[in-house]
Design a protein around this motif. Sequence first.
Motif, PDB file in Angstrom:
ATOM      1  N   LEU A 147      -2.978  -2.459 -23.488  1.00 19.79           N
ATOM      2  CA  LEU A 147      -1.939  -0.653 -22.977  1.00 19.79           C
ATOM      3  C   LEU A 147      -2.399  -0.765 -21.268  1.00 19.79           C
ATOM      4  CD1 LEU A 147      -0.239   0.030 -26.009  1.00 19.79           C
ATOM      5  CD2 LEU A 147       0.424  -1.954 -25.183  1.00 19.79           C
ATOM      6  N   TYR A 148      -3.875  -0.175 -21.681  1.00 20.11           N
ATOM      7  CA  TYR A 148      -3.930  -0.010 -20.443  1.00 20.11           C
ATOM      8  C   TYR A 148      -4.881  -0.717 -19.310  1.00 20.11           C
ATOM      9  CZ  TYR A 148      -5.363   4.639 -22.026  1.00 20.11           C
ATOM     10  OH  TYR A 148      -5.797   6.445 -22.567  1.00 20.11           O
ATOM     11  N   GLN A 149      -4.551  -1.603 -18.983  1.00 20.29           N
ATOM     12  CA  GLN A 149      -4.395  -2.928 -18.028  1.00 20.29           C
ATOM     13  C   GLN A 149      -2.850  -2.660 -17.792  1.00 20.29           C
ATOM     14  OE1 GLN A 149      -7.436  -4.327 -16.574  1.00 20.29           O
ATOM     15  NE2 GLN A 149      -7.916  -2.827 -18.108  1.00 20.29           N
ATOM     16  N   LEU A 150      -1.771  -2.271 -17.855  1.00 18.32           N
ATOM     17  CA  LEU A 150      -0.680  -2.503 -17.590  1.00 18.32           C
ATOM     18  C   LEU A 150      -0.743  -1.419 -16.623  1.00 18.32           C
ATOM     19  CD1 LEU A 150       1.505  -2.921 -21.046  1.00 18.32           C
ATOM     20  CD2 LEU A 150       0.929  -4.995 -19.354  1.00 18.32           C
ATOM     21  N   GLN A 151       0.234  -2.210 -15.388  1.00 16.03           N
ATOM     22  CA  GLN A 151       0.547  -0.931 -14.315  1.00 16.03           C
ATOM     23  C   GLN A 151       1.840  -1.719 -13.388  1.00 16.03           C
ATOM     24  OE1 GLN A 151      -1.928   0.498 -13.113  1.00 16.03           O
ATOM     25  NE2 GLN A 151      -2.926   0.275 -14.264  1.00 16.03           N
ATOM     26  N   ASP A 152       2.835  -1.753 -14.846  1.00 17.94           N
ATOM     27  CA  ASP A 152       4.336  -2.042 -14.421  1.00 17.94           C
ATOM     28  C   ASP A 152       4.611  -1.184 -14.885  1.00 17.94           C
ATOM     29  OD1 ASP A 152       6.434  -3.655 -13.809  1.00 17.94           O
ATOM     30  OD2 ASP A 152       7.276  -4.243 -15.488  1.00 17.94           O
ATOM     31  N   TYR A 153       6.096  -0.710 -14.732  1.00 20.70           N
ATOM     32  CA  TYR A 153       6.424   0.881 -15.237  1.00 20.70           C
ATOM     33  C   TYR A 153       7.615   0.290 -16.504  1.00 20.70           C
ATOM     34  CZ  TYR A 153       9.535   4.802 -14.963  1.00 20.70           C
ATOM     35  OH  TYR A 153      10.355   5.726 -15.573  1.00 20.70           O
TER      36      TYR A 153
END
Length: 94
Positions: A36-42
């Motif tokens: 989840l910390y790798q997610l960068q898409d709002y």
Amino acid sequence: MFLFEQEAQIGDDRQDLLEILRMRFGAIPPSLEEQLYQLQDYATLERLILVAANAPTLQVFIEEVNEGNDSFKIVGDRFNPLQQLYEKGDKDEK
């Protein structure tokens, strides 16, 4: 929106998502937290917040995370947060 505002909003949404998961399911696996910390898409984070609030189990949530960014259907009993209560009630009646 400025880049720093967007990054702050993504960080806030990520924290909200983690808190919802902890409130609903208790401790979450470190591997999931890292994912989840790798997610960068709002938009993906917003969708996963809805999934976290409606998935009946952590496993259903994890399956949805693994579907990727293109998944958007959050309907049916698979996303009924009360499904476990219904199933438990059926077992108790038998």
